[in-house]
Design a protein around this motif. Sequence first.
Motif, PDB file in Angstrom:
ATOM      1  N   ILE A 280      18.026  55.617  25.167  1.00 21.91           N
ATOM      2  CA  ILE A 280      17.639  56.694  24.248  1.00 21.91           C
ATOM      3  C   ILE A 280      16.661  56.176  23.204  1.00 21.91           C
ATOM      4  O   ILE A 280      15.661  56.847  22.851  1.00 21.91           O
ATOM      5  N   GLU A 281      16.894  54.969  22.669  1.00 21.75           N
ATOM      6  CA  GLU A 281      15.981  54.408  21.677  1.00 21.75           C
ATOM      7  C   GLU A 281      14.574  54.244  22.257  1.00 21.75           C
ATOM      8  O   GLU A 281      13.580  54.623  21.622  1.00 21.75           O
ATOM      9  N   ASN A 282      14.521  53.681  23.441  1.00 24.11           N
ATOM     10  CA  ASN A 282      13.207  53.490  24.074  1.00 24.11           C
ATOM     11  C   ASN A 282      12.544  54.834  24.371  1.00 24.11           C
ATOM     12  O   ASN A 282      11.330  54.998  24.172  1.00 24.11           O
ATOM     13  N   PHE A 283      13.333  55.799  24.829  1.00 26.81           N
ATOM     14  CA  PHE A 283      12.773  57.109  25.176  1.00 26.81           C
ATOM     15  C   PHE A 283      12.224  57.817  23.944  1.00 26.81           C
ATOM     16  O   PHE A 283      11.114  58.367  23.958  1.00 26.81           O
ATOM     17  N   ILE A 284      12.959  57.796  22.845  1.00 23.01           N
ATOM     18  CA  ILE A 284      12.520  58.476  21.623  1.00 23.01           C
ATOM     19  C   ILE A 284      11.278  57.813  21.051  1.00 23.01           C
ATOM     20  O   ILE A 284      10.291  58.482  20.683  1.00 23.01           O
ATOM     21  N   LYS A 285      11.302  56.499  20.986  1.00 23.39           N
ATOM     22  CA  LYS A 285      10.148  55.802  20.414  1.00 23.39           C
ATOM     23  C   LYS A 285       8.904  55.993  21.269  1.00 23.39           C
ATOM     24  O   LYS A 285       7.785  56.141  20.739  1.00 23.39           O
ATOM     25  N   THR A 286       9.082  56.003  22.567  1.00 21.08           N
ATOM     26  CA  THR A 286       7.926  56.131  23.453  1.00 21.08           C
ATOM     27  C   THR A 286       7.383  57.549  23.457  1.00 21.08           C
ATOM     28  O   THR A 286       6.173  57.771  23.286  1.00 21.08           O
ATOM     29  N   GLU A 287       8.264  58.532  23.666  1.00 20.62           N
ATOM     30  CA  GLU A 287       7.822  59.904  23.830  1.00 20.62           C
ATOM     31  C   GLU A 287       7.407  60.549  22.508  1.00 20.62           C
ATOM     32  O   GLU A 287       6.526  61.419  22.485  1.00 20.62           O
ATOM     33  N   LEU A 288       8.022  60.130  21.396  1.00 19.56           N
ATOM     34  CA  LEU A 288       7.742  60.766  20.110  1.00 19.56           C
ATOM     35  C   LEU A 288       6.834  59.912  19.225  1.00 19.56           C
ATOM     36  O   LEU A 288       6.625  60.254  18.046  1.00 19.56           O
ATOM     37  N   SER A 289       6.363  58.805  19.792  1.00 17.61           N
ATOM     38  CA  SER A 289       5.434  57.926  19.048  1.00 17.61           C
ATOM     39  C   SER A 289       6.046  57.446  17.737  1.00 17.61           C
ATOM     40  O   SER A 289       5.439  57.518  16.653  1.00 17.61           O
ATOM     41  N   LEU A 290       7.263  56.946  17.846  1.00 20.49           N
ATOM     42  CA  LEU A 290       7.976  56.420  16.673  1.00 20.49           C
ATOM     43  C   LEU A 290       8.319  54.946  16.889  1.00 20.49           C
ATOM     44  O   LEU A 290       9.407  54.476  16.565  1.00 20.49           O
ATOM     45  N   THR A 291       7.353  54.204  17.405  1.00 21.36           N
ATOM     46  CA  THR A 291       7.616  52.798  17.745  1.00 21.36           C
ATOM     47  C   THR A 291       7.919  51.949  16.521  1.00 21.36           C
ATOM     48  O   THR A 291       8.651  50.961  16.595  1.00 21.36           O
ATOM     49  N   ASP A 292       7.332  52.298  15.375  1.00 19.69           N
ATOM     50  CA  ASP A 292       7.535  51.490  14.172  1.00 19.69           C
ATOM     51  C   ASP A 292       8.703  51.986  13.319  1.00 19.69           C
ATOM     52  O   ASP A 292       8.920  51.459  12.217  1.00 19.69           O
ATOM     53  N   THR A 293       9.444  52.994  13.811  1.00 22.43           N
ATOM     54  CA  THR A 293      10.540  53.579  13.031  1.00 22.43           C
ATOM     55  C   THR A 293      11.868  52.973  13.468  1.00 22.43           C
ATOM     56  O   THR A 293      12.149  52.831  14.669  1.00 22.43           O
ATOM     57  N   THR A 294      12.668  52.591  12.453  1.00 23.53           N
ATOM     58  CA  THR A 294      14.027  52.125  12.748  1.00 23.53           C
ATOM     59  C   THR A 294      14.927  53.337  12.879  1.00 23.53           C
ATOM     60  O   THR A 294      15.179  54.046  11.902  1.00 23.53           O
ATOM     61  N   LEU A 295      15.401  53.604  14.074  1.00 19.07           N
ATOM     62  CA  LEU A 295      16.166  54.831  14.321  1.00 19.07           C
ATOM     63  C   LEU A 295      17.574  54.769  13.730  1.00 19.07           C
ATOM     64  O   LEU A 295      18.082  55.770  13.221  1.00 19.07           O
ATOM     65  N   GLY A 296      18.168  53.625  13.794  1.00 13.99           N
ATOM     66  CA  GLY A 296      19.526  53.510  13.233  1.00 13.99           C
ATOM     67  C   GLY A 296      20.551  54.369  13.986  1.00 13.99           C
ATOM     68  O   GLY A 296      21.366  55.061  13.352  1.00 13.99           O
ATOM     69  N   ILE A 297      20.497  54.353  15.297  1.00  9.83           N
ATOM     70  CA  ILE A 297      21.449  55.132  16.105  1.00  9.83           C
ATOM     71  C   ILE A 297      22.811  54.449  16.054  1.00  9.83           C
ATOM     72  O   ILE A 297      22.947  53.273  16.414  1.00  9.83           O
ATOM     73  N   GLN A 298      23.805  55.155  15.595  1.00  8.06           N
ATOM     74  CA  GLN A 298      25.157  54.616  15.493  1.00  8.06           C
ATOM     75  C   GLN A 298      25.938  54.783  16.815  1.00  8.06           C
ATOM     76  O   GLN A 298      26.597  53.858  17.266  1.00  8.06           O
ATOM     77  N   ARG A 299      25.843  55.961  17.374  1.00  6.60           N
ATOM     78  CA  ARG A 299      26.562  56.242  18.629  1.00  6.60           C
ATOM     79  C   ARG A 299      25.734  57.214  19.458  1.00  6.60           C
ATOM     80  O   ARG A 299      25.007  58.051  18.897  1.00  6.60           O
ATOM     81  N   CYS A 300      25.893  57.153  20.749  1.00  7.55           N
ATOM     82  CA  CYS A 300      25.316  58.154  21.644  1.00  7.55           C
ATOM     83  C   CYS A 300      26.130  58.180  22.929  1.00  7.55           C
ATOM     84  O   CYS A 300      26.582  57.136  23.404  1.00  7.55           O
ATOM     85  N   HIS A 301      26.308  59.376  23.428  1.00  7.51           N
ATOM     86  CA  HIS A 301      27.132  59.534  24.640  1.00  7.51           C
ATOM     87  C   HIS A 301      26.849  60.896  25.258  1.00  7.51           C
ATOM     88  O   HIS A 301      26.295  61.800  24.606  1.00  7.51           O
ATOM     89  N   ARG A 302      27.208  61.033  26.495  1.00  9.09           N
ATOM     90  CA  ARG A 302      27.126  62.334  27.143  1.00  9.09           C
ATOM     91  C   ARG A 302      28.210  63.254  26.558  1.00  9.09           C
ATOM     92  O   ARG A 302      29.229  62.796  26.047  1.00  9.09           O
ATOM     93  N   SER A 303      27.949  64.555  26.598  1.00  8.71           N
ATOM     94  CA  SER A 303      28.966  65.498  26.107  1.00  8.71           C
ATOM     95  C   SER A 303      30.248  65.332  26.910  1.00  8.71           C
ATOM     96  O   SER A 303      30.219  64.985  28.099  1.00  8.71           O
ATOM     97  N   LEU A 304      31.363  65.585  26.251  1.00  9.96           N
ATOM     98  CA  LEU A 304      32.656  65.337  26.866  1.00  9.96           C
ATOM     99  C   LEU A 304      32.884  66.253  28.053  1.00  9.96           C
ATOM    100  O   LEU A 304      32.428  67.393  28.082  1.00  9.96           O
ATOM    101  N   GLY A 305      33.613  65.752  29.031  1.00 11.90           N
ATOM    102  CA  GLY A 305      33.898  66.527  30.227  1.00 11.90           C
ATOM    103  C   GLY A 305      33.543  65.726  31.463  1.00 11.90           C
ATOM    104  O   GLY A 305      32.793  64.733  31.406  1.00 11.90           O
ATOM    105  N   PRO A 306      34.055  66.156  32.606  1.00  5.07           N
ATOM    106  CA  PRO A 306      33.762  65.433  33.844  1.00  5.07           C
ATOM    107  C   PRO A 306      32.304  65.589  34.249  1.00  5.07           C
ATOM    108  O   PRO A 306      31.619  66.543  33.866  1.00  5.07           O
ATOM    109  N   LYS A 307      31.838  64.673  35.040  1.00  9.33           N
ATOM    110  CA  LYS A 307      30.466  64.719  35.532  1.00  9.33           C
ATOM    111  C   LYS A 307      30.310  65.908  36.467  1.00  9.33           C
ATOM    112  O   LYS A 307      31.150  66.145  37.349  1.00  9.33           O
ATOM    113  N   LEU A 308      29.219  66.657  36.284  1.00  4.57           N
ATOM    114  CA  LEU A 308      28.999  67.855  37.080  1.00  4.57           C
ATOM    115  C   LEU A 308      28.489  67.512  38.470  1.00  4.57           C
ATOM    116  O   LEU A 308      28.014  66.392  38.727  1.00  4.57           O
TER     117      LEU A 308
END
Length: 347
Positions: free
Chosen positions: A162-190
């Motif tokens: 996610i960090e690489n995707f956001i920085k690449t696609e949104l042109s935020l390479t020099d921004t410290t994102l500070g992502i604490q947690r990330c996960h798929r929404s709860l529930g079984p895989k569709l």
Amino acid sequence: MSGSNKRKTRGIQQENAKETVVLSKEVSEDSKLAADKAMEAMGANILAELKEVQTNLKKQITDQSGLITKEMSEFRKEMGKRLDDIVADLKDVKNRVEEAEQRITEVEEFNMDVKDVLSHTLQLQEDLQTRLTDLEARSRRNNIRIHGVTEGEEGDNLQKFIENFIKTELSLTDTTLGIQRCHRSLGPKLLSGSNPRSIVIHFLEYTTKELVLRSAWGKKVIQLKGNCVFFDQDFPSDIFAKRKAYNPIRKILKEKGLRFQTMYPSRLSVFYQNGPVIYNSAQDASDDMRKRNMFEAAGKPTEDASQPKPRAFSPEGASGTQRWTRETRVKHIQEKLRAFKRNDNTL
């Protein structure tokens, strides 16, 4: 024959005739006496028989009257007993009716108390639900959701992807994102072919989250291996459902070229030619647009704004359908209670 003999013969005949008359008179008098005696005897017999019949009739009448009196007495006793039973039954019915009336009165009083408690409970529940939704929204204010990322695309490290995707696609390479947690929404895989589960990202700083969102919305079109990817706020399910109810309204507004804005938490601001109008619910917007004859040209909304239905894509993932069903049931009960409260106020 000489004349003297003739006179003698005539005299003898006259004497014989007189004797015959006398004898006939005596015989008639005797027969009359005999007949009178016979009549007297017959009358005596008839009187005797009549007296006997009278005596028998009196005896029979006396016997029958005694029997009738006895039967009437027994009938009176039986009817008196039955009347006593009926009176007792009526008293019992009266007591039961009085008891039922007392119970009905108690139930009506209890019903009034329950109505008051239900009304108060409904108001309290609405207040608590509003506060709870507000607290949940505040706890998610540093979150965003990314929709459209194929399942498994992230590999073994979702946060790094996610960090690489956001920085690449949104042109935020020099921004410290500070992502604490990330996960798929709860529930079984569709299953394959279904919309992938969204990705929930929690940032340390609210300003960073807002920067990422503004950058994504400013770019408008973001793709990952041919799939469109969307960035959005992470709203509570209640707010998300209310905001999603505006979808058919927004579609019509786009077709008519009217500018609009979805305001937090679930209000819609539409900029008409005569000035902006803010709607507090999709139902209010639909009713007002119908008055403005906006549905005739663009067609009616494809779904009911007041009762939105879940799509295959849900912010809650695979468990979204169950949550929608539960929420719909709760809303249905709340509407019933509101109608019950309104009916009670009209009495």
